[in-house]
Every structure is written in structure tokens, then in C-alpha cells.
Design a protein around this motif. Structure first.
Motif, PDB file in Angstrom:
ATOM      1  N   LEU A   1     -48.612 -34.426  31.460  1.00 47.80           N
ATOM      2  CA  LEU A   1     -49.691 -34.809  30.596  1.00 47.80           C
ATOM      3  C   LEU A   1     -50.917 -34.591  31.170  1.00 47.80           C
ATOM      4  CD1 LEU A   1     -50.586 -35.776  27.969  1.00 47.80           C
ATOM      5  CD2 LEU A   1     -50.798 -38.012  28.984  1.00 47.80           C
ATOM      6  N   ASP A   2     -51.132 -34.594  32.638  1.00 47.39           N
ATOM      7  CA  ASP A   2     -52.560 -34.278  33.206  1.00 47.39           C
ATOM      8  C   ASP A   2     -52.773 -32.726  33.123  1.00 47.39           C
ATOM      9  OD1 ASP A   2     -54.499 -34.783  35.246  1.00 47.39           O
ATOM     10  OD2 ASP A   2     -53.396 -33.836  36.548  1.00 47.39           O
ATOM     11  N   LYS A   3     -51.443 -32.043  33.434  1.00 43.90           N
ATOM     12  CA  LYS A   3     -51.276 -30.790  33.344  1.00 43.90           C
ATOM     13  C   LYS A   3     -52.027 -30.063  32.223  1.00 43.90           C
ATOM     14  CE  LYS A   3     -48.476 -26.850  34.576  1.00 43.90           C
ATOM     15  NZ  LYS A   3     -47.381 -26.559  33.962  1.00 43.90           N
ATOM     16  N   LYS A   4     -51.301 -30.732  30.953  1.00 37.32           N
ATOM     17  CA  LYS A   4     -51.538 -30.167  29.795  1.00 37.32           C
ATOM     18  C   LYS A   4     -52.963 -30.344  29.361  1.00 37.32           C
ATOM     19  CE  LYS A   4     -49.407 -29.763  25.252  1.00 37.32           C
ATOM     20  NZ  LYS A   4     -48.008 -29.496  24.713  1.00 37.32           N
ATOM     21  N   LEU A   5     -53.542 -31.515  29.637  1.00 39.45           N
ATOM     22  CA  LEU A   5     -55.020 -31.805  29.125  1.00 39.45           C
ATOM     23  C   LEU A   5     -55.869 -30.995  29.950  1.00 39.45           C
ATOM     24  CD1 LEU A   5     -54.524 -35.799  29.102  1.00 39.45           C
ATOM     25  CD2 LEU A   5     -55.169 -34.309  27.122  1.00 39.45           C
ATOM     26  N   ARG A   6     -55.469 -30.875  31.072  1.00 42.75           N
ATOM     27  CA  ARG A   6     -56.431 -29.724  32.205  1.00 42.75           C
ATOM     28  C   ARG A   6     -56.422 -28.640  31.479  1.00 42.75           C
ATOM     29  NH1 ARG A   6     -57.691 -31.338  37.063  1.00 42.75           N
ATOM     30  NH2 ARG A   6     -56.850 -33.301  37.693  1.00 42.75           N
ATOM     31  N   GLU A   7     -55.246 -27.890  31.151  1.00 38.13           N
ATOM     32  CA  GLU A   7     -55.121 -26.541  30.754  1.00 38.13           C
ATOM     33  C   GLU A   7     -55.793 -26.492  29.524  1.00 38.13           C
ATOM     34  OE1 GLU A   7     -50.899 -25.708  30.721  1.00 38.13           O
ATOM     35  OE2 GLU A   7     -50.871 -25.509  32.878  1.00 38.13           O
ATOM     36  N   ASN A   8     -55.717 -27.383  28.647  1.00 36.64           N
ATOM     37  CA  ASN A   8     -56.531 -27.361  27.338  1.00 36.64           C
ATOM     38  C   ASN A   8     -57.904 -27.267  27.333  1.00 36.64           C
ATOM     39  OD1 ASN A   8     -57.999 -28.674  24.629  1.00 36.64           O
ATOM     40  ND2 ASN A   8     -55.878 -27.671  24.178  1.00 36.64           N
ATOM     41  N   GLN A   9     -58.586 -28.266  28.486  1.00 33.11           N
ATOM     42  CA  GLN A   9     -59.861 -27.982  28.667  1.00 33.11           C
ATOM     43  C   GLN A   9     -60.575 -26.741  29.258  1.00 33.11           C
ATOM     44  OE1 GLN A   9     -61.571 -32.200  29.716  1.00 33.11           O
ATOM     45  NE2 GLN A   9     -59.439 -32.269  30.312  1.00 33.11           N
ATOM     46  N   ARG A  10     -59.701 -26.274  30.067  1.00 31.12           N
ATOM     47  CA  ARG A  10     -60.123 -25.099  30.819  1.00 31.12           C
ATOM     48  C   ARG A  10     -60.428 -23.749  29.866  1.00 31.12           C
ATOM     49  NH1 ARG A  10     -55.712 -23.406  34.356  1.00 31.12           N
ATOM     50  NH2 ARG A  10     -55.702 -25.554  34.890  1.00 31.12           N
ATOM     51  N   ASP A  11     -59.498 -23.904  28.886  1.00 27.73           N
ATOM     52  CA  ASP A  11     -59.700 -22.710  28.032  1.00 27.73           C
ATOM     53  C   ASP A  11     -60.971 -23.246  27.027  1.00 27.73           C
ATOM     54  OD1 ASP A  11     -59.767 -21.080  25.981  1.00 27.73           O
ATOM     55  OD2 ASP A  11     -57.492 -21.303  25.406  1.00 27.73           O
ATOM     56  N   ALA A  12     -62.145 -22.849  27.356  1.00 28.97           N
ATOM     57  CA  ALA A  12     -63.345 -23.351  26.690  1.00 28.97           C
ATOM     58  C   ALA A  12     -63.214 -23.182  25.146  1.00 28.97           C
ATOM     59  CB  ALA A  12     -64.449 -22.983  27.131  1.00 28.97           C
ATOM     60  N   ARG A  13     -63.044 -21.766  24.790  1.00 24.53           N
ATOM     61  CA  ARG A  13     -63.157 -21.583  23.553  1.00 24.53           C
ATOM     62  C   ARG A  13     -62.152 -22.398  22.600  1.00 24.53           C
ATOM     63  NH1 ARG A  13     -61.908 -15.385  23.430  1.00 24.53           N
ATOM     64  NH2 ARG A  13     -59.849 -16.346  23.698  1.00 24.53           N
TER      65      ARG A  13
END
Length: 632
Positions: free
Chosen positions: A215-227
Motif C-alpha cells: 500500500l505504501d508503494k502504491k500511494l507513493r507511486e500515485n503521488q509521484r505522478d503529479a499530473r
């Protein structure tokens, strides 16, 4: 979290039903009539939140299952609310080819993959229907909200992520990955709907930890993709943030195996334990325990009746966490008040010339016929009150029958003593060998709780004696085989869970309810009153929320998906106590724990806690899973 999760999910659904535009404030405008097409997953998400009447108010004239035979309705827009599975996509493509509707609004419960989108696109091209596919949305609503502060991941296919599935001895790594991805996908949807990125804490070395890492990884990836971030400013409604982020505690079912087997004493948990209660709907046979049919006659077919226990039902909201005797008393009081008003109802009916009419005809005459004076406006309200009283009278009577026929009060009291390690007034063998006390399953539950909570396991000699008694009582011993392995395994890992010094005070037998004219004959049932105590899950939460140091939770891992990646030890940790928390039990939860958390937040001012679990099971469903594990 100003709004509850139930409100947020309801708002998201209403938005979707309004073609993904915010519903207008002035609802005087006629809604656009449309068709709603859902699969079983969509149905389970919508049914606890929106009634058929609310759907109709939003312009849904027809709601159909995706895989049913549907006729062509050429001039109507269709809103689809489905999981992006292969078969669902195939069926959509078929709908496009058959040109069933005027326009298509696709809403996927969980994010759809690129390849599946391309399948839909090519089908639309082939059917020459590209212009009709108006919008495609990922809704991120893949979880089911049952209360303002309670959610469960899924109801369909729940055996795919059940306790049994996670704890199978022969599980392959790939299967485990798939289970974890399923759970994480739903939790991700939950946080998107909630609109916050939590701080995650979890124990080490079990399924809960695997969920946390993913879950940590998925939340991170989503925030990294700013658009495309789902947590960035544009997607968030203003004013829903409190300054502090919530704490998300992942617990594993193996922390506490006794509570899911425990006999309970509060209304909602009892209904779930002894009746068929799922997704806020109770199904029961009408007239169970009615007079036997004359010899030789065919037995009367029992009607299955279902009752919805909703947020709008004030009695339910007030009493679902009360001890059962209190509920019985309150239903009786409501009934007496209603009887006093009944003459009023008769009078109103006669004013309106409706004496012989059934109630359905009367409820049609609701507020818009206010010309018929206030007589009409107070009648539907009184009839609704009567409907709720009848509902609770029937449900509570059914529960009481179980309590009396199975001596559940005896079991509840005895188990509470076992769990709080207080002195026992009679031996366990007596209860197991008493033919009148409960079903074989009740006895098995009692013995398992004894086995789980005992500081040391009983000697082989004692165990054989118990086993013989259990077999004589007709029990299946396979759950015990599993619990034995489980206990041996956890003994190496941790100290046994501590259940707090709970206690039950018997308050004498029912005096008030015994008066004549009461619906509930409570003879011989103990009037037990609960003392507040924290179950293991609540205790873990309390330690982490209040930042208490405790050997039980000091070792819990700490994830902050907003921080740029660095080693775990160097993350600056939040030092202040949390005001809001979500507890999630991987491997299944129950209403006893939920109620315990609700009681905990009542004591703590200003704290909000949401309870979630991968599936909701009652004790008999849990025992089934244990016995499957025990047979391996």
C-alpha cells in the motif's frame, strides 16, 4: 475527516449517477432519465448506501445486472458501474455491437488497465458506436461501507481474500501476491475516497506487513505522478482536510483469534451471530417456531422475510451497541408508546375515508397532498414508526429464541470469565456435556476460546477427556487441529493476547420486563451488563494513537507515503497523538471488535476511529474456515 466515509462514498455514487457532474443544488429541475447497469460488485456497493427510491429521485428508472438479458432501449443514456473484469468487458462490447442504448457512461469500480480500454475502443469502432461512448471513468470505489465508521472490502468472491485463503499451508507465493494486490487495491480506493494519505503502522512478519508495504508503494507511486495524482489539490474538495493526517493501523487476524469465536451480548453483534445478516440486511424465516402443522399435512412453506437496518432507523442507530436486555426493554417501551398513538391513527384514517385501505395505498399520499390538512402528514410518519417497531420486535424475538434455546447468556458469561482469567463457577466439562446447552458449534467455540486463552495448553490427558466430551456432543474436531498448530506457532512468536479485565455484572433476572403484556418472555435469561474493556485490536490502536510505549506495539513498522524514500529508521516520526485513525484487520473482522472500538471512542473526546476488515464473518463462518484449515 469532517464527513464520514459513508457520506463520502454516497456523494461519489451520486456524482456518478449524475453523469459525473456534481448534483445541482436546486433539485427542482427534472432529472435526466437513465438506466443503471451494474455487476454484483456494483450492486453490493450501492445497496447499503442508496435505496431504490433515492435512485429513482436521481433519474434511474431501471437498474439491471450486467449479465442479465437486457432489451434494447435506444433513446436512453446508460450508466455502467462494474469491475473491469474480462467477462464484463466482453459483455460491454456485446452491448455496443447490439446498440442497446443511446449513450454509454462507463464507470469502473477499480482502475481499468490500458489493454482492456483498448478492447472497448476497438469494439466501439467495429460497432460504429464511438460517438455514443460518452465518458469512461475510474471511480476508485472498490469497498463497501456498512456504517459511518465501518467498511469491508468485498462481499462477492470474499473467499478469495478470506482468513482461510491467507493462512493455507500450501499457498503459493504467486497466490499470496494476488490476494495482497486485491486487498491493497481496495484499500487504495478507500483512501482515494477518503481523500487523505495516512501514516501506516503494522506488525512485522505477517500478512498485515505485506499489505502495508504494497500500500505504501502504491500511494507513493500515485503521488509521484503529479499530473494524475488522486491526492492533489484539484481532486480534493476544499474544507475536508483536518490539519493532521489519519493513522492507519493494519492488524492481523492472528493477533486475536478468540474474539471472532466469542458469543456476544450486544444487539448488532448478536443479530450477526445468530441470524442471517449481511450488508445491513437481515433475512429470516417468518413464523419460525410457530405452531406445528397438523399431522399428515404438508408443512407450511416458510416465507423468507428481509429487513433493512439502515442509518435512517433511529432505534437501530441508538441501540445497535446496547446489551440485548436493554434492547428488549426499549422495543417494549416503543411499542407501548405506539399503542397509545394507535387510536390517533384510526382517527386519521377515518377522517380520510381510508379505514379498510392497506398501508401501501396510504403511503402514496405523502407530503405532496398537504391539502388534506395535517392529518396526512402525520399519518405516514406514524406508519413508518410502526413499521420500524414491528421490524425490531420480529428481529429481537428471533434473537431471543436463540438465546433461550441455546443458553447463549451462559456461554457469553463463561467466555468473558475465561478471557479475563477470572474465577470460574463451574467446570468447562459440565457445559460441554450438558445436552441442553447450545449446539455442538457453541460448545466448540467455547472450548476453542478456552484453548486459545489458557496460559498453558491443557495436558494430553485433559485434552483427550475434552475431545471425548466434544465428540459425544457431536462436534467436529478439525477446527481444534488448526488452532493447536496455530497456538504452537504463535507461542514461539509472541506472548498470548491479553483481553483486559473485562467483567460482566449479572444484574439479577429481568424484573421490569417480566411484567405481563410484554412481548418478550425473558424467564431465566440473565440480565448481564457489560463493563468497558479493550479487546486486543482496540488496545493496539490505543497504544499507537496515543503514542504510548508498549512492548506489544513498539516494534511496529512505520510508513509515511508522503516522505521521499529514505530508510525507515530515519523518517521523522509524528510525535503528537493522533485524532483520527483507521484500523484494518487483514483476515476478517466482526461486529464485536467494531462495537468495542465505538465504545472506546465514546470515552475519548474528539477521537474518530473507522474499522475495516477484509471480510466480515460471524463465528460459524469463521469455524468453517478453521475446520477447512484443520483438515489439511
Amino acid at each position: 475527516m469532517a464527513a464520514s466515509i459513508r457520506e463520502k462514498q454516497t456523494v461519489a455514487l451520486k456524482r456518478m449517477l449524475n453523469f459525473n457532474a456534481s448534483p445541482l443544488k436546486n433539485s427542482a429541475a427534472e432529472p435526466v432519465w437513465k438506466v443503471l447497469i451494474y455487476d454484483r460488485f456494483g450492486q453490493d456497493i450501492i445497496s447499503p448506501l442508496l435505496s431504490v427510491k433515492e435512485l429513482r429521485d436521481m433519474g434511474i428508472t431501471l437498474h439491471l445486472l450486467l449479465h442479465s438479458d437486457r432489451d434494447q432501449i435506444p433513446d436512453v443514456p446508460a450508466i455502467y458501474f462494474i469491475m473491469p473484469t474480462e467477462e464484463n468487458i466482453d459483455r460491454i462490447c456485446q452491448d455496443l455491437r447490439n446498440q442497446l442504448y443511446e449513450s454509454y457512461f462507463m464507470n469502473f469500480i477499480s482502475a481499468i488497465s490500458r489493454s482492456k480500454l483498448e478492447d472497448i475502443a476497438s469494439a466501439a469502432l467495429a460497432a460504429n458506436a464511438v460517438a455514443q461512448v460518452t465518458k469512461v471513468f475510474d471511480q476508485y470505489l472498490n469497498f463497501i461501507t456498512l456504517e459511518d465508521d465501518m467498511f469491508v472490502l468485498c462481499h462477492q468472491n470474499k473467499e478469495l481474500i478470506s482468513y482461510h485463503a491467507i493462512n493455507r499451508p500450501d499457498i503459493q507465493d504467486t497466490d499470496m501476491e494476488a490476494i495482497m494486490d486485491n486487498i491493497v487495491d481496495s484499500l487504495f480506493c478507500f483512501f482515494v475516497t477518503l481523500g487523505t494519505v495516512p501514516i501506516i503502522r503494522c506488525p512485522r512478519g505477517n500478512a498485515a506487513e505485506m499489505v502495508a508495504v504494497k500500500l505504501d508503494k502504491k500511494l507513493r507511486e500515485n503521488q509521484r505522478d503529479a499530473r494524475n495524482s488522486l491526492f492533489s489539490g484539484d481532486n480534493m474538495a476544499p474544507g475536508q482536510f483536518s490539519f493532521q493526517r489519519p493513522l492507519f493501523v493494519l492488524a492481523d487476524r492472528n493477533v486475536d483469534m478468540a474474539t471472532p469465536l466469542h458469543h456476544t451480548w450486544t444487539y448488532q453483534a448478536l443479530i450477526h451471530d445468530v441470524l442471517d445478516f449481511q450488508l445491513n440486511r437481515v433475512a429470516m424465516e417468518e413464523g419460525a417456531g410457530a405452531e406445528p402443522s397438523p399431522a399428515g399435512a404438508r408443512p407450511k412453506k416458510k416465507n423468507r422475510k428481509t429487513y433493512d437496518l439502515t442509518a435512517a432507523d433511529k432505534f437501530w442507530q441508538k441501540h445497535k451497541g446496547s446489551p440485548f436486555p436493554e434492547v428488549a426493554e426499549s422495543v417494549q417501551e416503543e411499542l407501548d408508546t405506539y399503542r397509545a398513538q394507535e387510536d390517533e391513527v384510526k382517527r386519521l384514517k377515518s377522517i380520510m375515508g381510508l379505514e379498510g385501505e392497506d398501508e401501501g395505498a396510504i403511503s402514496m399520499l405523502s407530503d405532496n397532498t398537504a391539502k388534506l390538512t395535517s392529518a396526512v402528514s402525520s399519518l405516514p410518519e406514524l406508519l413508518e414508526k410502526k413499521r420500524l417497531i414491528d421490524l425490531h420486535t420480529n428481529v429481537a424475538t428471533a434473537v431471543l429464541d436463540h438465546i433461550k434455546s441455546r443458553k447463549l447468556d451462559v456461554y457469553f458469561e463463561y467466555e468473558e470469565k475465561l478471557m479475563s482469567k477470572s474465577t470460574l463457577d463451574k467446570s468447562l466439562l459440565d457445559i460441554i456435556s450438558d445436552p441442553d446447552a447450545g449446539t455442538p458449534e457453541d460448545k466448540m467455540r467455547l472450548f476453542l476460546i478456552h484453548y486459545i486463552t489458557a496460559p498453558q495448553a491443557p495436558s494430553e490427558l485433559d485434552l483427550d477427556q475434552y475431545k471425548t466430551a466434544l465428540l459425544d456432543a457431536g462436534c467436529d474436531l478439525s477446527p481444534l487441529n488448526y488452532i493447536k498448530q496455530w497456538k504452537a506457532f504463535t507461542k514461539m512468536a509472541t506472548a498470548p493476547a491479553n483481553y483486559g479485565n473485562s467483567g460482566v455484572k449479572p444484574m439479577g433476572l429481568f424484573s421490569r420486563v417480566m411484567n405481563t403484556g410484554s412481548q418478550f418472555v425473558m424467564e431465566g435469561v440473565k440480565n448481564l451488563v457489560l463493563k468497558q474493556h479493550n479487546l486486543p485490536v482496540t488496545r493496539i490502536l490505543d497504544n499507537l494513537m496515543e503514542m504510548k510505549s508498549n512492548p506489544e506495539t513498539d516494534d511496529y513498522r512505520y510508513f509515511d507515503p508522503k516522505m521521499v524514500r529514505s530508510s525507515e529508521s530515519s523518517i521523522p516520526r509524528n510525535k503528537n497523538p493522533f485524532q483520527e485513525a483507521i484500523v484494518f484487520v487483514v483476515g476478517g473482522g466482526n461486529y464485536i471488535e467494531y462495537q468495542n472500538l465505538v465504545d472506546y471512542t465514546k470515552v475519548k473526546q474528539g477521537k474518530k476511529v473507522i474499522y475495516g476488515c477484509s471480510e466480515l464473518f460471524n463465528a460459524s463462518q469463521f469455524i468453517k474456515q478453521l475446520s477447512q484449515l484443520g483438515q489439511k
